[in-house]
Design an enzyme around this catalytic site. Structure first.
Site, PDB file in Angstrom:
ATOM      1  N   ASP A 236       0.841  -1.196   0.000  1.00  0.00           N
ATOM      2  CA  ASP A 236       0.000   0.000   0.000  1.00  0.00           C
ATOM      3  C   ASP A 236       0.880   1.251   0.000  1.00  0.00           C
ATOM      4  O   ASP A 236       1.586   1.518   0.971  1.00  0.00           O
ATOM      5  CB  ASP A 236      -0.905  -0.018   1.248  1.00  0.00           C
ATOM      6  CG  ASP A 236      -2.080   0.927   1.133  1.00  0.00           C
ATOM      7  OD1 ASP A 236      -2.132   1.687   0.164  1.00  0.00           O
ATOM      8  OD2 ASP A 236      -2.943   0.895   2.024  1.00  0.00           O
ATOM      9  N   CYS A 272      -5.341   4.817  -4.022  1.00  0.00           N
ATOM     10  CA  CYS A 272      -5.559   3.438  -3.587  1.00  0.00           C
ATOM     11  C   CYS A 272      -6.762   2.768  -4.233  1.00  0.00           C
ATOM     12  O   CYS A 272      -6.637   1.752  -4.917  1.00  0.00           O
ATOM     13  CB  CYS A 272      -5.709   3.393  -2.069  1.00  0.00           C
ATOM     14  SG  CYS A 272      -4.271   3.978  -1.154  1.00  0.00           S
TER      15      CYS A 272
END
Length: 733
Positions: A236, A272
């Protein structure tokens, strides 16, 4: 002649039936004679230092294997090392204590089972592990495995006192379903079935029989036996340009050096949720319609669940290819929102679901375990999320079926904020600072207004803050490195590594001080849109680097191709990387990809900077904002033998354009939009409009710099109307 052929068919059938009966008889004899033996234990690789909570309730784990839940709560067979019997009686054997020793306090232990039930046990420090098993599980002690802090307690003669157990500590307890003496780990394909026969011992003879007989099921069974497994590891916010792979030494050695590293891997959106949606669907954002990290932006919304989740590549793997599918970690930023089904929602296609509620955290989070909520606290030994994901992944490899190939997606929180490292790594990289690249702490001259508004030079406090963030990001990645090592060791131990593809990548890049922007992603530059991509697996030669232009929309098509599914049956925009991975020559490949982003802004002034007008967001105390409504852009990123360009347009009143020649200017300092050849500028503008309206095969057409390029104005429009309407739609739903 017909009569002879008929007789021949009957003889063939009779021969096949007799052969099957013979195989069954031999397997029955083999099974019953082998049960009397006591094979020696085999070594088991160590688990991650911090154990997760038990992986799943019994019924959920049994459902993965296609079996009914066992009647007894803790009865699940584990394929690891079985405990060895301890000589002596069945009672508790106390070692004699020295006369000078003070009186010992009894130990209170919590035995925790896979279905989250607990059993309290009391013992003395001088009691052994073997005596504890016999006391708590009389008659079944040989079926019991105890695990403390991720380590198997395999020495039954070891005393509990030597473990230095704290009061009221938890021992994870696995009780196998099979009675009898301890057995070594089962090789793939040998799990016992409901009949009690060793089905794995029948599989090879029956497969050979079917192949020899040429029956209609023979090709399907042969293909199933050869289908590879796939593991996708997704981090991430891990960049590639600023050294994001530097701390991952084991990952580079175990995946990159054992396979292929892509040096030009990109995401179609530097945020994201849109990027993760592209991974799952194989589509550009304008096709999956996830534009930001909010429910209103279609991030894990009910619309996404209805229109996109049924056609993700994991759903196809499960429904069409017969794969076991396992997910652990961060899914989409709004997953678990009450307005979109909450944690009870399990997306289609996942046979095992271990998903984080909403955005990345390391402690104090909630997981959805196949639709059931489980809260975690802040105890490192049982709650640190990266280690929890590591351990539940190892559990899946232990309990999965050996008769189906598997796909695993492990999505770590690292290195996303709040950048909480494991305790053992919190003092590492003390002399590491954010890279002072050529575009670090300089004014973004001739760039979009959002970049120009950043204050240069940055304050000392801002630089200190981003240096600290950079250091902490690397610290969190060390636990990811451990996860990768444990996973690969387990695959090697089970004999499945050579038949498994492993992909390692990130959802987007990151910046720390470039063009005086403190920390974030979202921007169109290389540091935000370029990501690591490492792949190893069957047929991939080691130590390779590929310069071809790839994007995360290619992951889904590649994995489906590995599974033997025809990607042309999907509506995916990406291309399969499998021919490149296998060293194919004379391949026709794309020369450009689309990057698109829809900016976000607040309808009221940002509370951090009340002096600023509405419409901005992600603002820092120095009143430097990282996003705005009109930070909405689309780019064509071109990488070919002759060209290395980026062309971008903004949806603002200026229709601002940025163009970079990355061969001459890899740091993207100089915007050449006003000095470039107008004809070249027109070609790139045309290509951008075409890509923004593409879908499926039209996203894979040759770029304007390819020798086989042909202009087709019809590709600039879609069934939804003109490209201008589609490109910058403010209401994607």
């Amino acid at each position: 002649m017909a009569l002879i052929e008929g007789v021949g068919d009957e003889v063939t059938v009779l021969f096949a039936v007799l052969t099957c009966l013979l195989v069954l008889a031999l397997a029955w004899v083999s099974t019953h004679t082998s049960e009397g033996a006591d094979p020696p234990p085999q070594p088991q690789p160590a688990r991650t230092a911090a154990p997760a909570r038990p992986s799943e309730p019994m019924a959920d784990l049994d459902s993965i294997r296609g079996e009914a839940p066992a009647a007894e709560t803790p009865s699940l067979r584990h394929r690891g090392q079985a405990a060895q019997p301890e000589p002596g009686g069945a009672g508790v054997t106390a070692a004699p204590a020295a006369a000078a020793d003070p009186p010992q306090e009894p130990l209170v232990l919590r035995l925790k089972f896979l279905n989250d039930s607990e059993q309290v046990a009391r013992a003395w420090p001088h009691d052994t592990i073997g005596s504890l098993k016999r006391t708590q599980f009389p008659g079944r002690e040989q079926q019991v495995r105890l695990i403390y802090q991720g380590q198997l307690l395999g020495d039954d003669a070891q005393t509990l006192g030597s473990l230095h157990l704290p009061p009221n500590c938890v021992l994870h307890c696995h009780v196998s379903a099979r009675a009898g003496p301890p057995r070594p780990p089962c090789p793939p394909g040998s799990e016992p079935g409901p009949s009690g026969l060793e089905i794995g011992s029948l599989l090879l003879p029956l497969l050979l029989l079917l192949l020899l007989s040429g029956g209609p099921a023979a090709p399907a069974l042969a293909a199933s036996a050869r289908r590879p497994n796939v593991v996708l590891l997704l981090t991430d916010d891990q960049d590639d340009v600023l050294g994001g792979m530097t701390p991952l030494k084991k990952t580079k050695a175990l995946i990159g050096e054992m396979g292929m590293t892509f040096s030009s891997a990109y995401v179609p959106s530097a945020l994201c949720c849109p990027s993760r949606a592209s991974v799952l669907t194989g589509k550009y954002p304008h096709n999956h319609r996830v534009v930001n990290n909010t429910l209103e932006g279609n991030c894990s919304s009910t619309s996404w669940q209805k229109t996109q989740e049924p056609s993700t590549f994991p759903a196809i793997l499960r429904s069409m290819c017969g794969y076991q599918t396992f997910f652990a970690g961060k899914y989409l930023n709004e997953y678990g929102a009450l307005d979109a089904g909450g944690l009870e929602h399990v997306p289609l296609g996942w046979s095992y679901w271990y998903a984080l509620e909403k955005n990345s955290k390391y402690y104090n989070y909630t997981l959805s375990i196949n639709g059931k909520a489980r809260k975690h606290g802040e105890n490192y030994s049982v709650d640190y999320l990266t280690d929890v994901l590591a351990n539940v992944s190892l559990d899946f490899l232990d309990y999965k079926s050996n008769f189906e190939p598997f796909f695993m997606m492990i999505s770590t929180p690292a290195p996303h904020s709040p950048w909480t490292a494991a305790p053992q790594y919190q003092k590492t990289f003390q002399n590491v600072f954010a890279p002072r690249s050529k575009n670090f702490n300089i004014h973004g001259t001739n760039k979009h207004w959002l970049i120009r508004q950043a204050k240069t030079p940055m304050t000392n406090s801002s630089i200190q803050y981003l240096d600290n963030a950079f250091r902490k990001r690397w610290q969190t990645l060390l636990s990811v490195d451990d996860l990768v090592e444990k996973l690969i060791k387990r695959l090697e131990f089970t004999g499945e590594l050579n038949n498994t593809y492993l992909f390692f990548t990130s959802d987007n890049g990151y910046h720390t001080g470039q063009f005086s922007l403190p920390i974030d992603k979202r921007q169109l530059y290389e540091f935000d849109i370029k990501v690591p991509l490492l792949v190893r697996g069957p047929g991939i030669k080691p130590n390779q680097t590929s310069k071809v232009l790839v994007a995360n929309i290619d992951l889904g098509p590649t994995i489906l191709d590995i599974a033997g599914y025809n990607v042309n049956k999907t509506q995916m925009d990406g291309m399969s990387l499998l021919p490149i991975l296998r060293g194919g020559s004379n391949l026709t490949w794309r020369s450009d990809i689309l990057v698109e982003y829809q900016g976000e802004g607040r309808t009221v002034p940002d509370p951090t900077c009340p002096s600023l007008s509405p419409g901005v967001s992600q603002c820092f105390p120095d009143c430097i904002c990282e996003d705005a409504y009109n930070n909405t852009y689309a780019c064509v990123r071109t990488v070919s033998a002759l060209w290395n360009l980026q062309y971008c347009e903004f949806d603002d009143q200026e229709v601002f354009v940025e163009v970079y020649n990355l061969t001459a200017d890899p740091d993207q300092i100089t915007n050449i939009a006003k000095s470039i050849d107008p004809e070249l500028l027109g070609k790139m503008n045309y290509r951008l409009m075409m890509l923004q309206s593409c879908s499926g095969p039209t996203c894979r057409t040759p770029g304007v710099f390819d020798p086989w390029y042909r202009s087709d104005p019809r590709l600039m429009f879609s069934s939804h109307g003109s490209i201008r309407t589609r490109r910058f739609s403010k209401h994607p739903l």
